[in-house]
Motif scaffolding. Structure first.
Motif, PDB file in Angstrom:
ATOM      1  N   ILE A 293      -4.742   3.292 -68.929  1.00  0.00           N
ATOM      2  CA  ILE A 293      -5.439   2.016 -68.823  1.00  0.00           C
ATOM      3  C   ILE A 293      -4.486   0.904 -69.246  1.00  0.00           C
ATOM      4  N   ALA A 294      -4.369  -0.123 -68.413  1.00  0.00           N
ATOM      5  CA  ALA A 294      -3.552  -1.290 -68.741  1.00  0.00           C
ATOM      6  C   ALA A 294      -4.478  -2.472 -69.008  1.00  0.00           C
ATOM      7  N   THR A 295      -4.191  -3.208 -70.074  1.00  0.00           N
ATOM      8  CA  THR A 295      -4.993  -4.372 -70.437  1.00  0.00           C
ATOM      9  C   THR A 295      -4.084  -5.585 -70.609  1.00  0.00           C
ATOM     10  N   GLY A 296      -4.554  -6.727 -70.133  1.00  0.00           N
ATOM     11  CA  GLY A 296      -3.831  -7.982 -70.304  1.00  0.00           C
ATOM     12  C   GLY A 296      -4.637  -8.925 -71.173  1.00  0.00           C
ATOM     13  N   GLY A 297      -3.995  -9.544 -72.168  1.00  0.00           N
ATOM     14  CA  GLY A 297      -4.727 -10.315 -73.154  1.00  0.00           C
ATOM     15  C   GLY A 297      -4.276 -11.751 -73.291  1.00  0.00           C
ATOM     16  N   ASP A 299      -3.189 -12.870 -75.971  1.00  0.00           N
ATOM     17  CA  ASP A 299      -2.027 -12.860 -76.858  1.00  0.00           C
ATOM     18  C   ASP A 299      -0.708 -12.716 -76.116  1.00  0.00           C
ATOM     19  N   THR A 300      -0.706 -12.875 -74.786  1.00  0.00           N
ATOM     20  CA  THR A 300       0.462 -12.832 -73.888  1.00  0.00           C
ATOM     21  C   THR A 300       1.001 -11.418 -73.684  1.00  0.00           C
ATOM     22  N   ASN A 301       0.329 -10.400 -74.184  1.00  0.00           N
ATOM     23  CA  ASN A 301       0.825  -9.034 -74.082  1.00  0.00           C
ATOM     24  C   ASN A 301       0.027  -8.236 -73.063  1.00  0.00           C
ATOM     25  N   ALA A 302       0.716  -7.279 -72.424  1.00  0.00           N
ATOM     26  CA  ALA A 302       0.071  -6.252 -71.606  1.00  0.00           C
ATOM     27  C   ALA A 302       0.294  -4.922 -72.309  1.00  0.00           C
ATOM     28  N   VAL A 303      -0.784  -4.172 -72.512  1.00  0.00           N
ATOM     29  CA  VAL A 303      -0.723  -2.921 -73.268  1.00  0.00           C
ATOM     30  C   VAL A 303      -1.100  -1.776 -72.346  1.00  0.00           C
ATOM     31  N   SER A 309      -5.020  10.968 -74.753  1.00  0.00           N
ATOM     32  CA  SER A 309      -4.417  11.168 -76.077  1.00  0.00           C
ATOM     33  C   SER A 309      -4.816  10.075 -77.059  1.00  0.00           C
ATOM     34  N   GLY A 310      -5.341   8.954 -76.545  1.00  0.00           N
ATOM     35  CA  GLY A 310      -5.706   7.849 -77.424  1.00  0.00           C
ATOM     36  C   GLY A 310      -4.509   7.119 -78.011  1.00  0.00           C
ATOM     37  N   GLN A 311      -3.356   7.175 -77.333  1.00  0.00           N
ATOM     38  CA  GLN A 311      -2.131   6.571 -77.849  1.00  0.00           C
ATOM     39  C   GLN A 311      -1.694   5.396 -76.968  1.00  0.00           C
ATOM     40  N   VAL A 312      -1.099   4.398 -77.591  1.00  0.00           N
ATOM     41  CA  VAL A 312      -0.502   3.274 -76.865  1.00  0.00           C
ATOM     42  C   VAL A 312       0.876   3.697 -76.377  1.00  0.00           C
ATOM     43  N   LEU A 313       1.096   3.628 -75.072  1.00  0.00           N
ATOM     44  CA  LEU A 313       2.385   4.028 -74.507  1.00  0.00           C
ATOM     45  C   LEU A 313       3.437   2.940 -74.720  1.00  0.00           C
ATOM     46  N   CYS A 314       3.095   1.707 -74.422  1.00  0.00           N
ATOM     47  CA  CYS A 314       4.050   0.613 -74.625  1.00  0.00           C
ATOM     48  C   CYS A 314       3.310  -0.716 -74.557  1.00  0.00           C
TER      49      CYS A 314
END
Length: 588
Positions: A293-297, A299-303, A309-314
């Motif tokens: 899942i990619a999210t754009g916020g 805060d100027t970041n895309a996560v 796994s419930g982990q942030v890839l980058c």
């Protein structure tokens, strides 16, 4: 006795002892009047300034050069050189001609003759000006025709050059010039070659050593785009034919989550992905094959978040303002982000799960509000508040065409490609929906006024069956039948002051999710039957504003973004998920 300045009989005459000329006292005094300036400014006594300009370190004063001189002879003249002329205070006599009726008639005749001569001179000047204007307009029209013909020849030449670049093989004698991309702009570079190559096409000459680091600009100041050439049009048409044939045979997959499962959906996880000092998730997209899942916020970041796994890839941090839209390109492991900083970035996925910026496009003059990927996954389009939309080549990051006129009054706020790829839908800040033919970049339909929306079109989504278009705005969700170009149903889940922020069909075309102050999932029916509400998911962020919603693969879960920093996932609890999986495997 006539004043040498005004040419009239003076009321208070004075005589210059130097030149013998007669003046009106008030006029000659104003001309040679002495004004004393402060010695601190460094002016000699008698200087009369005519203009002042104040600066931080000094004062600029302008003084006329003929001050203190006779206005006629330019000799030195002071008020002491003027002698008053004594005259009798008697009424001024009338002119001799005004003493009789024939004299008056003669005066009137002379004035009339002078007026007619002046009018004749003005008519002659007007006729001459009209002739010059006609000649200038003719020259302008001829120049426009020549420019149009040259532009047509230029476009044809570029099309031929693009075809030649695709068809010419790499020479065995040495590497041929290859396209180099820097910040979304195409240039040319070369290495040492045994024989120089020369490509000549009309007025465009490309040769080894030529470097085009900047986009060309036309006479109107706009960037020159290569356009969608016939080769690309053939690709789009072929993709449309293949997908249309597949669509007629497609069926609802047996693994699709049933209605009774959606009715039991609840929040199964919440993940704080973005900064707390600038909360708000504005856009969500899902890589279904990898369940990322990619999210754009704000805060100027895309996560990028790995859901299993419930982990942030980058976390992608190159944008300088909020990210308004993002889309995956699964075929090449790419992610495209659009931002309020007027840029679009293409990110390349690596084997370790990280992403690096591959292209940066700066073709828009205002906030980029929407990004949508073509079904071929070779091209994508962006919509911006500068009232233009751009069509890009993903592999090179070059803008092939930019459609629209720059204007801040009717900004584009949403966009989506039709599943077949030959139609692009755009929504505006004025509630207008426009349907475009991608091949010709012409508008083929427009919904506005009574049939259109009230307020900004915040989102739009095409159903995978190819027949329905859903658009969201302040007045709810409107469903459009693309076969008849009409609105056949309106969903108004919220009060008039609560806008609908997002609308999304699932990939099977069986469900549609609507987001505003909460999330509502409807079952997709047809034009005549009712679209039933299946499930209402609450907004657990406490902000009262859900900004984005997305279905997971087979609608097994729903990803939700709100105006806080958490990504929320709604689905079946763990035990129920296991039971559903077992029952599906048993059926299969």
């Amino acid at each position: 006795m006539i004043c040498a300045i005004s040419g009239e009989v003076p009321e208070d005459p004075v005589l210059s002892t130097n030149s013998g000329l007669l003046f009106e006292r008030r006029l000659i005094r104003r001309y040679i009047e002495v004004t004393t300036v402060s010695p601190a400014l460094g002016f000699a006594s008698g200087a009369r300034p005519c203009a002042w300009a104040f600066f931080p370190d000094f004062v600029l004063v302008l003084v006329p050069q003929d001050h203190g001189k006779c206005p006629v002879t330019k000799e030195e003249l002071a008020m002491d050189d003027l002698v008053t002329v004594k005259t009798n205070k008697i009424p001024k006599p009338r002119p001799l001609q005004a003493a009789s009726v024939p004299g008056l008639l003669g005066m009137f005749q002379n004035e009339w003759d002078a007026l007619m001569l002046s009018n004749f001179a003005l008519e002659q000047q007007l006729h001459t000006a009209r002739q010059e204007l006609s000649h200038a307009l003719y020259q302008h029209d001829a120049a426009c025709r020549v420019i149009a013909r040259l532009k047509k020849e230029r476009d044809e030449s570029r099309t031929l050059l693009a075809q030649a670049e695709r068809q010419i093989p790499i020479s065995a004698a040495g590497p041929a010039p290859v396209a180099a991309v820097t910040n979304g702009k195409r240039g040319f570079h070369h290495s040492n070659m045994s024989k120089p190559n020369l490509f000549v096409c009309s007025a465009l000459i490309l040769f080894p050593g030529y470097t085009a680091l900047e986009d060309e600009v036309g006479p109107d100041g706009k960037k020159i785009r290569p356009g969608i050439n016939p080769v690309i049009i053939d690709e789009l048409t072929e993709c449309n034919s293949v997908l249309s044939a597949q669509r007629k045979k497609r069926q609802v997959p047996p693994s699709l989550a049933p209605i009774d499962a959606l009715e039991r959906y609840t929040q199964i996880s919440s993940h704080p992905l973005h900064k707390t000092n600038k909360p708000g998730i504005l856009s969500i997209d899902i890589h279904h094959s990898k369940d990322i899942i990619a999210t754009g916020g704000i805060d100027t970041n895309a996560v990028l978040f790995d859901r299993p796994s419930g982990q942030v890839l980058c976390t992608l941090t190159d944008h300088s303002k909020k990210i308004t839209s993002l889309k995956f390109v699964p075929r090449d492991e790419l992610l495209i982000t659009g931002s309020a900083d007027k840029t679009v970035r293409v990110w390349q996925g690596n084997e370790d799960g990280s992403y690096g910026c591959r292209h940066t496009m700066r073709d828009h003059g205002a906030e980029v509000e929407a990004v949508t990927v073509h079904a071929s996954q070779k091209y994508f389009a962006t919509a911006s508040r500068d009232n233009t939309w751009c069509f890009y080549d993903i592999s090179t990051g070059s803008c092939l065409t930019q459609v629209g006129e720059a204007s801040g009054q009717d900004a584009y706020t949403s966009a989506a490609f039709h599943p077949d790829g030959l139609i692009l839908g755009t929504g505006t800040s004025e509630g207008v929906i426009k349907i475009w033919d991608v091949k010709s970049q012409t508008r083929v339909a427009k919904f506005e006024g009574e049939v259109g929306h009230v307020g900004t079109v915040t989102a739009m989504s095409f159903s995978e069956n190819g027949y329905f278009l859903a658009t969201a705005a302040l007045d709810g969700v409107k469903l459009w039948d693309l076969r008849k170009l009409r609105n056949f149903r309106t969903l108004s889940p919220y009060d008039p002051d609560t806008p609908t922020s997002s609308v999304e069909f699932d990939f099977s075309g069986s469900y549609i999710a609507v987001a505003g102050s909460d999330i509502r999932v409807y079952q997709v029916a047809n034009v005549k039957t009712e679209w039933n509400l299946v499930k209402t998911l609450p907004d657990l962020s406490g902000t009262g504003k859900v900004t984005s919603v997305k279905f997971g693969a087979d609608a097994k879960y729903v990803a939700v973004g709100s105006m806080d920093h958490n990504l929320r996932v709604f689905g079946l609890p763990g035990d129920e998920q296991m039971e559903e999986a077992k029952s599906e495997s048993a059926v299969q």
